[in-house]
Design an enzyme around this catalytic site. Structure first.
Site, PDB file in Angstrom:
ATOM      1  N   TYR A  58     -15.099  -3.199   8.738  1.00  0.00           N
ATOM      2  CA  TYR A  58     -13.849  -2.721   8.878  1.00  0.00           C
ATOM      3  C   TYR A  58     -13.174  -3.061  10.208  1.00  0.00           C
ATOM      4  O   TYR A  58     -12.108  -3.486  10.374  1.00  0.00           O
ATOM      5  CB  TYR A  58     -13.664  -1.291   8.546  1.00  0.00           C
ATOM      6  N   SER A 105     -12.549  -6.956  10.512  1.00  0.00           N
ATOM      7  CA  SER A 105     -11.200  -7.110   9.743  1.00  0.00           C
ATOM      8  C   SER A 105      -9.948  -6.729  10.404  1.00  0.00           C
ATOM      9  O   SER A 105      -9.059  -7.534  10.701  1.00  0.00           O
ATOM     10  CB  SER A 105     -11.182  -6.609   8.356  1.00  0.00           C
ATOM     11  N   LYS A 106      -9.985  -5.529  11.056  1.00  0.00           N
ATOM     12  CA  LYS A 106      -8.748  -5.330  11.906  1.00  0.00           C
ATOM     13  C   LYS A 106      -8.710  -5.963  13.242  1.00  0.00           C
ATOM     14  O   LYS A 106      -7.480  -6.198  13.693  1.00  0.00           O
ATOM     15  CB  LYS A 106      -8.807  -3.534  12.131  1.00  0.00           C
ATOM     16  N   SER A 121       1.213   3.187  -2.386  1.00  0.00           N
ATOM     17  CA  SER A 121       1.127   4.231  -3.618  1.00  0.00           C
ATOM     18  C   SER A 121       0.453   5.429  -3.107  1.00  0.00           C
ATOM     19  O   SER A 121       0.032   6.205  -3.826  1.00  0.00           O
ATOM     20  CB  SER A 121       0.517   3.349  -4.385  1.00  0.00           C
ATOM     21  N   SER A 125      -5.721  -0.811  13.186  1.00  0.00           N
ATOM     22  CA  SER A 125      -6.563   0.378  13.373  1.00  0.00           C
ATOM     23  C   SER A 125      -7.135   0.664  14.982  1.00  0.00           C
ATOM     24  O   SER A 125      -7.405  -0.214  15.376  1.00  0.00           O
ATOM     25  CB  SER A 125      -7.776   0.461  12.610  1.00  0.00           C
ATOM     26  N   VAL A 184      -3.506  -7.562  -3.435  1.00  0.00           N
ATOM     27  CA  VAL A 184      -3.264  -8.673  -2.209  1.00  0.00           C
ATOM     28  C   VAL A 184      -4.155  -9.658  -2.136  1.00  0.00           C
ATOM     29  O   VAL A 184      -4.056 -10.587  -1.596  1.00  0.00           O
ATOM     30  CB  VAL A 184      -3.218  -7.732  -0.901  1.00  0.00           C
ATOM     31  N   GLY A 213       0.776  -1.215   0.068  1.00  0.00           N
ATOM     32  CA  GLY A 213       0.023   0.052   0.137  1.00  0.00           C
ATOM     33  C   GLY A 213       0.933   1.315   0.091  1.00  0.00           C
ATOM     34  O   GLY A 213       0.692   2.183   0.601  1.00  0.00           O
TER      35      GLY A 213
END
Ligand SMILES: NC(=O)c1ccc[n+]([C@@H]2O[C@H](COP(=O)([O-])OP(=O)(O)OC[C@H]3O[C@@H](n4cnc5c(N)ncnc54)[C@H](OP(=O)(O)O)[C@@H]3O)[C@@H](O)[C@H]2O)c1
Length: 253
Positions: A155, A158-159, A26, A142, A69, A24
């Protein structure tokens, strides 16, 4: 990848030239990390989905690897080009909100879990064997995992998975001499948060985030969280019954 010393024009030694791989890289936090490590003379391998974005980076990275990914074959192919890594920073991630919980958006949930969590299995399988003894493995999770935020079912889940993965791996990788660092950023101004319409207290720049991550890794920390005025407040609120934080957070998001 040979170790060497890099010097500034005033001859002060700024870093041993270690190899850092950043996913990540970019955009946002990853891009700021890339710029920070490059400015200190590290060899940086930057990764993103879009090679044209990586090509626009204004300095010469050790390597520029384009892969999604979620694409196991692309990740495996990219990893074959890498010999050794000192610091592996798994930063790439995405965010989609669950706007209507009753009509749960399963596709959004799958997208976020896949990019933020399932991909970790692929990245670890491909890149972790390249991390040297004495090296570091960093997960950009996060601070959203400290408290359950409204609309963040995908979110946050997932974290939270990333948190468990990092904390569990830490004990298992001890024998391999690899330090695992879990990173909990608060709000950072990036394209990811530019989409948010709610207020984001204590928001910082990606450059500030990158410096905090860099310093934490330099000190071989196992846990890095920032800005503390937000993360400590969230940790304090998490001590109270959830109905208290629920009503507080629901007002804003
Ligand atoms: N910004 C915040 O406030 C904040 C707070 C806490 C945690 N974080 C976490 O910090 C990390 C970086 O976020 P950011 O705010 O810097 O976001 P960002 O500016 O949107 O950057 C996300 C990066 O991840 C890459 N990426 C996304 N999906 C990918 C995929 N499927 N395959 C490969 N690369 C992919 C993007 O590459 P492309 O250029 O190809 O899209 C981009 O380089 C994320 O894990 C995020 O959850 C951010």
């Amino acid at each position: 990848m040979a170790e060497s010393k890099h010097t500034l024009s005033n001859d002060s030694v700024i870093s041993e030239s270690k190899t850092v791989l950043i996913t990540g890289a970019s955009s946002g936090i990853g891009l700021a990390l890339y710029n920070h490590y490059i400015s200190l003379g590290y060899n940086v391998i930057c990764c993103g989905r879009d090679i044209s974005k990586l090509e626009k980076l204004n300095t010469n990275a050790q390597a520029k690897l384009a892969f999604d990914v979620n694409d196991i074959d692309s990740v495996n192919e990219a990893a074959k080009t890498i010999i050794a890594i000192d610091i592996l920073i798994l930063n790439a991630g995405t965010c989609e909100y669950i706007d209507d919980a009753k009509n749960f958006n399963g596709q959004a949930f799958r997208n976020v879990i896949s990019t933020n969590l399932l991909s970790m299995g692929v990245l670890l399988e491909s890149f972790l064997p390249k991390v040297k003894r004495g090296g570091q493995l960093a997960f950009v999770s996060s601070s959203a995992t400290i408290l359950p935020f409204p609309r963040a079912e995908a979110y946050g889940a997932s974290k939270a998975g990333v948190d468990y993965l990092a904390n569990s791996l830490r004990s298992d990788l001890k024998k391999d001499g690899i330090n695992v660092c879990l990173i909990h950023p608060g709000f950072v101004k990036t394209p990811l948060t530019d989409k948010n319409t709610f207020s984001m207290p204590f928001i910082i720049t990606p450059e500030q985030a990158a410096v905090r991550i860099y310093k934490g890794l330099k000190q071989n920390k196992q846990y890095v969280h920032f800005p503390k005025r937000l993360t400590l407040l969230l940790k304090f609120l998490s001590l109270f019954p959830q109905k208290f934080s629920n009503s507080l957070l629901a007002k804003d998001v």
